[in-house]
Design a protein around this motif. Structure first.
Motif, mmCIF file in Angstrom:
data_model
loop_
_atom_site.group_PDB
_atom_site.id
_atom_site.type_symbol
_atom_site.label_atom_id
_atom_site.label_comp_id
_atom_site.label_asym_id
_atom_site.label_seq_id
_atom_site.Cartn_x
_atom_site.Cartn_y
_atom_site.Cartn_z
ATOM 1 N N THR A 1 40.448 44.767 48.170
ATOM 2 C CA THR A 1 41.804 44.273 48.381
ATOM 3 C C THR A 1 42.213 43.227 47.352
ATOM 4 N N ARG A 2 41.259 42.732 46.566
ATOM 5 C CA ARG A 2 41.593 41.743 45.540
ATOM 6 C C ARG A 2 40.767 42.010 44.278
ATOM 7 N N THR A 3 41.382 41.849 43.133
ATOM 8 C CA THR A 3 40.689 41.981 41.858
ATOM 9 C C THR A 3 41.141 40.841 40.952
ATOM 10 N N VAL B 1 48.986 44.426 49.733
ATOM 11 C CA VAL B 1 48.587 43.715 48.510
ATOM 12 C C VAL B 1 49.552 44.050 47.390
ATOM 13 N N ASN C 1 48.067 41.251 43.344
ATOM 14 C CA ASN C 1 46.851 40.543 43.716
ATOM 15 C C ASN C 1 47.057 39.505 44.825
ATOM 16 N N THR C 2 48.150 39.616 45.556
ATOM 17 C CA THR C 2 48.408 38.708 46.673
ATOM 18 C C THR C 2 48.462 39.510 47.968
ATOM 19 N N LYS C 3 47.643 39.127 48.917
ATOM 20 C CA LYS C 3 47.570 39.835 50.193
ATOM 21 C C LYS C 3 48.492 39.163 51.209
#
Length: 210
Positions: free
Chosen positions: A110-112, A148, A151-153
């Motif tokens: 969910t994030r990179t 997402v 890159n912001t959930k």
């Protein structure tokens, strides 16, 4: 005549036995796939910023094409990218226990480090108390959708809001096959910004977790 038929009969029996054994082997090879049912899907669409929650509820009630056209489809159980894929059912018990239906489907990534990482929906948590009766539509539940973007959930939720829209029907529970099926739809909202998403055509057929 009898001498001629015996070898023929034996040959037929042998062929039939071989066929049955082959068929059984095929069924055994399919068993693992049948035992692990993994289907979860829904469509989602962000609603115009000018639309209020009350207006969105009216559109959902009227099955408006505004809510179902140009949607994006989400499928759980992405290959090599499933962190959670679980359905739990808690039967009503003694005391205050009313039972529970809980589904958790979340992608592993969910994030990179890429600031442009914007996959859209990356999962959904859903829980309904008490446990719905099979075939009965329920109107209250907590549905949380993870989104997402760059890159912001952000979490969008329904959270049993009586002014929002939530519909879920548990269509089948098979305790022999250890599976459960159902369908759902909802309107979810981000509490701070007020952004709204419509979730439609939701469906699941999943193994019940122990």
């Amino acid at each position: 005549m009898t001498f001629t038929l015996k070898p023929l009969f034996a040959t037929l029996v042998l062929a039939a036995s071989t066929f049955l054994l082959t068929g059984c082997e095929a069924l055994q090879s399919l068993a693992p796939a049948v035992q692990n049912v993994r289907f979860f899907s829904f469509s989602y669409k962000e609603l115009p910023s000018s639309m209020t929650l009350a207006q969105a509820v009216v559109e959902m009630r009227n099955h408006s094409g505004m809510m179902t056209s140009n949607t994006t489809e989400y499928h759980g159980n992405k290959e090599n990218n499933t962190q959670f894929f679980r359905l739990r059912i808690l039967q009503p018990g003694s005391g205050a226990s009313q039972g529970l239906l809980e589904i958790k489907v979340q992608d592993a990534t969910t994030r990179t480090l890429d600031p442009q990482f914007s996959p859209g929906v990356t999962g959904l948590d859903l829980d309904v108390i008490p446990l719905p009766q099979i075939g009965t539509e329920v109107e209250f539940g907590n549905l949380l959708m993870s989104f997402v973007q760059q890159n912001t959930k952000t979490d969008f939720e329904n959270n049993n809001d009586p002014n929002s829209w939530f519909r879920l029907t548990l269509t089948a529970v098979d305790l022999t096959a250890n599976t459960a099926s159902g369908d759902f739809e909802a309107i979810v909202r981000e509490p701070v910004s007020g952004r709204l998403f419509a979730i439609t055509d939701g469906g699941f057929h999943m193994t019940i977790s122990q």
